[in-house]
Write a protein that holds these residues in place. Sequence first.
Motif, PDB file in Angstrom:
ATOM      1  N   ALA A   1       0.858  -1.184   0.000  1.00  0.00           N
ATOM      2  CA  ALA A   1       0.000   0.000   0.000  1.00  0.00           C
ATOM      3  C   ALA A   1       0.893   1.232   0.000  1.00  0.00           C
ATOM      4  N   LEU A   2       0.310   2.358  -0.339  1.00  0.00           N
ATOM      5  CA  LEU A   2       1.058   3.612  -0.455  1.00  0.00           C
ATOM      6  C   LEU A   2       1.764   3.943   0.861  1.00  0.00           C
ATOM      7  N   GLY A   3       3.071   4.181   0.780  1.00  0.00           N
ATOM      8  CA  GLY A   3       3.823   4.576   1.962  1.00  0.00           C
ATOM      9  C   GLY A   3       4.222   3.440   2.875  1.00  0.00           C
ATOM     10  N   GLN A   4       3.908   2.212   2.499  1.00  0.00           N
ATOM     11  CA  GLN A   4       4.222   1.052   3.334  1.00  0.00           C
ATOM     12  C   GLN A   4       5.262   0.177   2.648  1.00  0.00           C
ATOM     13  N   GLY A   5       5.874  -0.681   3.425  1.00  0.00           N
ATOM     14  CA  GLY A   5       6.698  -1.724   2.840  1.00  0.00           C
ATOM     15  C   GLY A   5       5.810  -2.864   2.374  1.00  0.00           C
ATOM     16  N   PRO A   6       6.334  -3.764   1.570  1.00  0.00           N
ATOM     17  CA  PRO A   6       5.549  -4.927   1.145  1.00  0.00           C
ATOM     18  C   PRO A   6       5.091  -5.742   2.354  1.00  0.00           C
ATOM     19  N   GLN A   7       3.792  -6.036   2.399  1.00  0.00           N
ATOM     20  CA  GLN A   7       3.206  -6.830   3.482  1.00  0.00           C
ATOM     21  C   GLN A   7       2.947  -8.246   2.968  1.00  0.00           C
ATOM     22  N   PHE A   8       3.392  -9.238   3.730  1.00  0.00           N
ATOM     23  CA  PHE A   8       3.265 -10.633   3.333  1.00  0.00           C
ATOM     24  C   PHE A   8       1.810 -11.082   3.373  1.00  0.00           C
ATOM     25  N   ILE A   9       1.329 -11.657   2.251  1.00  0.00           N
ATOM     26  CA  ILE A   9      -0.036 -12.188   2.211  1.00  0.00           C
ATOM     27  C   ILE A   9      -0.003 -13.687   2.486  1.00  0.00           C
ATOM     28  N   PHE A  10       0.638 -14.434   1.614  1.00  0.00           N
ATOM     29  CA  PHE A  10       0.840 -15.872   1.818  1.00  0.00           C
ATOM     30  C   PHE A  10       1.930 -16.403   0.905  1.00  0.00           C
ATOM     31  N   GLN A  11       2.321 -17.648   1.206  1.00  0.00           N
ATOM     32  CA  GLN A  11       3.355 -18.321   0.430  1.00  0.00           C
ATOM     33  C   GLN A  11       2.859 -19.719   0.076  1.00  0.00           C
ATOM     34  N   TYR A  12       3.179 -20.174  -1.114  1.00  0.00           N
ATOM     35  CA  TYR A  12       2.836 -21.516  -1.546  1.00  0.00           C
ATOM     36  C   TYR A  12       4.102 -22.282  -1.903  1.00  0.00           C
ATOM     37  N   TYR A  13       4.124 -23.534  -1.500  1.00  0.00           N
ATOM     38  CA  TYR A  13       5.231 -24.443  -1.816  1.00  0.00           C
ATOM     39  C   TYR A  13       4.624 -25.743  -2.299  1.00  0.00           C
ATOM     40  N   ARG A  14       4.979 -26.113  -3.506  1.00  0.00           N
ATOM     41  CA  ARG A  14       4.469 -27.372  -4.093  1.00  0.00           C
ATOM     42  C   ARG A  14       2.952 -27.488  -3.914  1.00  0.00           C
ATOM     43  N   GLU A  15       2.268 -26.411  -4.283  1.00  0.00           N
ATOM     44  CA  GLU A  15       0.800 -26.342  -4.361  1.00  0.00           C
ATOM     45  C   GLU A  15       0.102 -26.291  -3.008  1.00  0.00           C
ATOM     46  N   GLU A  16       0.864 -26.207  -1.912  1.00  0.00           N
ATOM     47  CA  GLU A  16       0.262 -26.127  -0.591  1.00  0.00           C
ATOM     48  C   GLU A  16       0.611 -24.774   0.041  1.00  0.00           C
ATOM     49  N   GLU A  17      -0.340 -24.197   0.780  1.00  0.00           N
ATOM     50  CA  GLU A  17      -0.049 -22.952   1.492  1.00  0.00           C
ATOM     51  C   GLU A  17       0.984 -23.240   2.570  1.00  0.00           C
ATOM     52  N   ASN A  18       2.034 -22.440   2.589  1.00  0.00           N
ATOM     53  CA  ASN A  18       3.176 -22.682   3.470  1.00  0.00           C
ATOM     54  C   ASN A  18       3.358 -21.574   4.496  1.00  0.00           C
ATOM     55  N   GLY A  19       2.418 -20.658   4.559  1.00  0.00           N
ATOM     56  CA  GLY A  19       2.514 -19.556   5.511  1.00  0.00           C
ATOM     57  C   GLY A  19       1.532 -18.497   5.084  1.00  0.00           C
ATOM     58  N   ARG A  20       0.996 -17.777   6.063  1.00  0.00           N
ATOM     59  CA  ARG A  20      -0.007 -16.765   5.766  1.00  0.00           C
ATOM     60  C   ARG A  20       0.203 -15.568   6.680  1.00  0.00           C
ATOM     61  N   GLY A  21       0.091 -14.381   6.108  1.00  0.00           N
ATOM     62  CA  GLY A  21       0.190 -13.158   6.885  1.00  0.00           C
ATOM     63  C   GLY A  21      -1.164 -12.772   7.445  1.00  0.00           C
TER      64      GLY A  21
ATOM     65  N   LEU B   1      -3.696 -19.931  -5.103  1.00  0.00           N
ATOM     66  CA  LEU B   1      -3.476 -21.258  -5.672  1.00  0.00           C
ATOM     67  C   LEU B   1      -2.072 -21.287  -6.245  1.00  0.00           C
ATOM     68  N   GLN B   2      -1.458 -22.476  -6.196  1.00  0.00           N
ATOM     69  CA  GLN B   2      -0.232 -22.704  -6.950  1.00  0.00           C
ATOM     70  C   GLN B   2      -0.464 -23.931  -7.807  1.00  0.00           C
ATOM     71  N   PHE B   3      -0.038 -23.887  -9.034  1.00  0.00           N
ATOM     72  CA  PHE B   3      -0.294 -24.950  -9.988  1.00  0.00           C
ATOM     73  C   PHE B   3       0.947 -25.841 -10.138  1.00  0.00           C
ATOM     74  N   PRO B   4       0.777 -27.036 -10.763  1.00  0.00           N
ATOM     75  CA  PRO B   4       1.910 -27.964 -10.888  1.00  0.00           C
ATOM     76  C   PRO B   4       3.122 -27.354 -11.588  1.00  0.00           C
ATOM     77  N   ASN B   5       2.921 -26.368 -12.459  1.00  0.00           N
ATOM     78  CA  ASN B   5       4.066 -25.719 -13.115  1.00  0.00           C
ATOM     79  C   ASN B   5       4.607 -24.564 -12.268  1.00  0.00           C
ATOM     80  N   TYR B   6       4.135 -24.446 -11.014  1.00  0.00           N
ATOM     81  CA  TYR B   6       4.562 -23.458 -10.029  1.00  0.00           C
ATOM     82  C   TYR B   6       4.074 -22.051 -10.308  1.00  0.00           C
ATOM     83  N   SER B   7       3.235 -21.861 -11.329  1.00  0.00           N
ATOM     84  CA  SER B   7       2.587 -20.565 -11.484  1.00  0.00           C
ATOM     85  C   SER B   7       1.544 -20.423 -10.376  1.00  0.00           C
TER      86      SER B   7
END
Lengths: 112, 113
Positions: free
Chosen positions: B38-58, B67-73
Amino acid sequence: ILNVEQSPQSLHVQEGDSTNFTCSFPSSNFYALHWYRWETAKSPEALFVMTLNGDEKKKGRISATLNTKEGYSYLYIKGSQPEDSATYLCAFVAGGSYIPTFGRGTSLIVHP
Amino acid sequence: ETGVTQSPTHLIKTRGQQVTLRCSSQSGHNTVSWYQQALGQGPQFIFQYYREEENGRGNFPPRFSGLQFPNYSSELNVNALELDDSALYLCASSHLGGDSPLHFGNGTRLTVT
């Protein structure tokens, strides 16, 4: 909530000046510290990932130091050039989460 | 080596609508992270995906999902858009682990009116 502070918020220097800025982070549960450079209209680019207390890294005219016991890292730019103008972000990584938490950044403007 | 690409570049939505943002990871990377700036802020972590599974959430509400797909997109979905969701959304790919540098895309600028 992890507190990652960067100072100063912005900095104006003349071409040829050397400059430095600070990233402060929690002194406990340290895992890694990242530095990124973010130029306007581009994506953030990784400069350094530091993991050891006392570590020093260098890339051209840019260098960084790390003190994990007191919770700070310095980024130095020697002989600033206009192309160094960017926002410099640091990110603290705590053990256990392994997720980078960013500060607000320091905006550097180098005047010709 | 293909870098991280995000689409679309800019987006304007109305409050209450839903949006999907897309990210293609850098080849060889198995982890994708999403950040909101957001304006004036640093990047805030939303979530992370590893091998199609959520690996952490802000600290973001459940209407932010991914979502993360098999091709890692990856996709970031936001339901019931609010004005405060207006921000730059950054996707970053990496190897798993906090000592791996993040490789960012150029971001998607979302404006909610």
